[in-house]
Design a protein around this motif. Structure first.
Motif, PDB file in Angstrom:
ATOM      1  N   TYR A 105       0.833  -1.202   0.000  1.00 39.55           N
ATOM      2  CA  TYR A 105       0.000   0.000   0.000  1.00 39.55           C
ATOM      3  C   TYR A 105       0.865   1.248   0.000  1.00 39.55           C
ATOM      4  O   TYR A 105       1.899   1.290   0.663  1.00 39.55           O
ATOM      5  N   THR A 106       0.426   2.275  -0.705  1.00 40.48           N
ATOM      6  CA  THR A 106       1.050   3.584  -0.561  1.00 40.48           C
ATOM      7  C   THR A 106       0.573   4.143   0.788  1.00 40.48           C
ATOM      8  O   THR A 106      -0.433   3.659   1.338  1.00 40.48           O
ATOM      9  N   PRO A 107       1.244   5.146   1.333  1.00 39.32           N
ATOM     10  CA  PRO A 107       0.756   5.737   2.588  1.00 39.32           C
ATOM     11  C   PRO A 107      -0.698   6.215   2.469  1.00 39.32           C
ATOM     12  O   PRO A 107      -1.484   6.066   3.409  1.00 39.32           O
ATOM     13  N   GLU A 108      -1.059   6.763   1.318  1.00 38.67           N
ATOM     14  CA  GLU A 108      -2.428   7.250   1.117  1.00 38.67           C
ATOM     15  C   GLU A 108      -3.423   6.090   1.100  1.00 38.67           C
ATOM     16  O   GLU A 108      -4.521   6.185   1.673  1.00 38.67           O
ATOM     17  N   GLU A 109      -3.078   4.993   0.429  1.00 35.27           N
ATOM     18  CA  GLU A 109      -3.961   3.822   0.379  1.00 35.27           C
ATOM     19  C   GLU A 109      -4.105   3.187   1.758  1.00 35.27           C
ATOM     20  O   GLU A 109      -5.195   2.741   2.136  1.00 35.27           O
ATOM     21  N   TRP A 110      -3.019   3.130   2.516  1.00 36.92           N
ATOM     22  CA  TRP A 110      -3.054   2.562   3.859  1.00 36.92           C
ATOM     23  C   TRP A 110      -3.994   3.370   4.757  1.00 36.92           C
ATOM     24  O   TRP A 110      -4.797   2.817   5.493  1.00 36.92           O
ATOM     25  N   GLU A 111      -3.891   4.688   4.671  1.00 33.27           N
ATOM     26  CA  GLU A 111      -4.785   5.543   5.451  1.00 33.27           C
ATOM     27  C   GLU A 111      -6.231   5.376   4.984  1.00 33.27           C
ATOM     28  O   GLU A 111      -7.151   5.314   5.803  1.00 33.27           O
ATOM     29  N   GLN A 112      -6.441   5.288   3.662  1.00 35.36           N
ATOM     30  CA  GLN A 112      -7.795   5.111   3.136  1.00 35.36           C
ATOM     31  C   GLN A 112      -8.405   3.792   3.601  1.00 35.36           C
ATOM     32  O   GLN A 112      -9.583   3.729   3.931  1.00 35.36           O
ATOM     33  N   LEU A 113      -7.610   2.724   3.656  1.00 32.99           N
ATOM     34  CA  LEU A 113      -8.067   1.434   4.168  1.00 32.99           C
ATOM     35  C   LEU A 113      -8.609   1.595   5.584  1.00 32.99           C
ATOM     36  O   LEU A 113      -9.687   1.100   5.914  1.00 32.99           O
ATOM     37  N   GLN A 114      -7.873   2.310   6.414  1.00 30.28           N
ATOM     38  CA  GLN A 114      -8.273   2.509   7.801  1.00 30.28           C
ATOM     39  C   GLN A 114      -9.498   3.413   7.914  1.00 30.28           C
ATOM     40  O   GLN A 114     -10.406   3.150   8.713  1.00 30.28           O
ATOM     41  N   VAL A 115      -9.549   4.450   7.100  1.00 34.08           N
ATOM     42  CA  VAL A 115     -10.702   5.349   7.100  1.00 34.08           C
ATOM     43  C   VAL A 115     -11.953   4.583   6.651  1.00 34.08           C
ATOM     44  O   VAL A 115     -13.016   4.698   7.260  1.00 34.08           O
ATOM     45  N   ASN A 116     -11.810   3.783   5.587  1.00 35.45           N
ATOM     46  CA  ASN A 116     -12.956   3.036   5.058  1.00 35.45           C
ATOM     47  C   ASN A 116     -13.564   2.101   6.101  1.00 35.45           C
ATOM     48  O   ASN A 116     -14.778   1.903   6.124  1.00 35.45           O
ATOM     49  N   GLY A 117     -12.735   1.510   6.946  1.00 31.36           N
ATOM     50  CA  GLY A 117     -13.224   0.598   7.980  1.00 31.36           C
ATOM     51  C   GLY A 117     -13.427   1.243   9.328  1.00 31.36           C
ATOM     52  O   GLY A 117     -13.852   0.585  10.279  1.00 31.36           O
ATOM     53  N   ASN A 118     -13.112   2.533   9.434  1.00 33.47           N
ATOM     54  CA  ASN A 118     -13.167   3.278  10.696  1.00 33.47           C
ATOM     55  C   ASN A 118     -12.362   2.561  11.780  1.00 33.47           C
ATOM     56  O   ASN A 118     -12.836   2.333  12.895  1.00 33.47           O
ATOM     57  N   ILE A 119     -11.122   2.183  11.402  1.00 32.26           N
ATOM     58  CA  ILE A 119     -10.242   1.428  12.291  1.00 32.26           C
ATOM     59  C   ILE A 119      -8.840   2.006  12.259  1.00 32.26           C
ATOM     60  O   ILE A 119      -8.470   2.724  11.329  1.00 32.26           O
ATOM     61  N   ASP A 120      -8.081   1.678  13.278  1.00 32.58           N
ATOM     62  CA  ASP A 120      -6.642   1.903  13.290  1.00 32.58           C
ATOM     63  C   ASP A 120      -6.021   0.512  13.260  1.00 32.58           C
ATOM     64  O   ASP A 120      -6.431  -0.376  14.015  1.00 32.58           O
ATOM     65  N   ILE A 121      -5.039   0.304  12.389  1.00 31.45           N
ATOM     66  CA  ILE A 121      -4.425  -1.003  12.219  1.00 31.45           C
ATOM     67  C   ILE A 121      -3.019  -1.003  12.801  1.00 31.45           C
ATOM     68  O   ILE A 121      -2.235  -0.095  12.550  1.00 31.45           O
ATOM     69  N   SER A 122      -2.727  -2.063  13.562  1.00 30.28           N
ATOM     70  CA  SER A 122      -1.387  -2.318  14.072  1.00 30.28           C
ATOM     71  C   SER A 122      -0.901  -3.611  13.433  1.00 30.28           C
ATOM     72  O   SER A 122      -1.653  -4.580  13.336  1.00 30.28           O
ATOM     73  N   ILE A 123       0.355  -3.630  13.023  1.00 34.45           N
ATOM     74  CA  ILE A 123       0.929  -4.819  12.399  1.00 34.45           C
ATOM     75  C   ILE A 123       1.865  -5.489  13.386  1.00 34.45           C
ATOM     76  O   ILE A 123       2.749  -4.855  13.948  1.00 34.45           O
ATOM     77  N   ASP A 124       1.656  -6.789  13.572  1.00 34.65           N
ATOM     78  CA  ASP A 124       2.482  -7.582  14.482  1.00 34.65           C
ATOM     79  C   ASP A 124       3.276  -8.598  13.667  1.00 34.65           C
ATOM     80  O   ASP A 124       2.703  -9.414  12.960  1.00 34.65           O
TER      81      ASP A 124
END
Length: 119
Positions: free
Chosen positions: A37-56
């Motif tokens: 994901y580009t930074p913009e796509e990554w943010e859009q993914l989170q906005v679309n789901g109304n979530i904040d994502i953490s990667i483990d």
């Protein structure tokens, strides 16, 4: 499009699993390129789901899939905090660890604004 990605019951085998509603929030769904994901796509993914994502990436793949057969049956990951829920779990061809995407519901904008005003 959904407004809030929610916790779901996890399947028995988590190898290459994505949340059942993931495609409805993924801005790269129609993109045939194999890239991150580009930074913009990554943010859009989170906005679309109304979530904040953490990667483990701290889970050693050998602990889950010691036979390297692509099955993670019986593996139950522990969320970093109770509010997190799993939205994706997979391994990679280049690394020897599992990748877990944890999501946490974002606070409504009105609550976020109120918290900013208090601090």
């Amino acid at each position: 499009m959904i407004k809030q990605l929610k916790r779901v019951e996890l399947p028995e085998d988590l190898c290459w699993w994505f949340h059942p509603d993931f495609n409805s929030i993924d801005p790269m769904l129609d993109n045939n390129e194999e890239r991150g994901y580009t930074p913009e796509e990554w943010e859009q993914l989170q906005v679309n789901g109304n979530i904040d994502i953490s990667i483990d990436t701290s889970v050693d793949l050998e602990e889950i899939d010691s036979n390297a057969n692509g099955e993670w049956k019986g593996y139950t990951p522990t969320p970093p905090i109770p509010e997190h829920f799993l939205i994706a779990s997979f391994d990679t061809e280049r690394w020897d660890y599992a990748v877990l995407w944890w999501a946490k519901e974002r606070l409504p904008v009105s609550v976020q604004q109120s918290l900013k005003e208090v601090s």
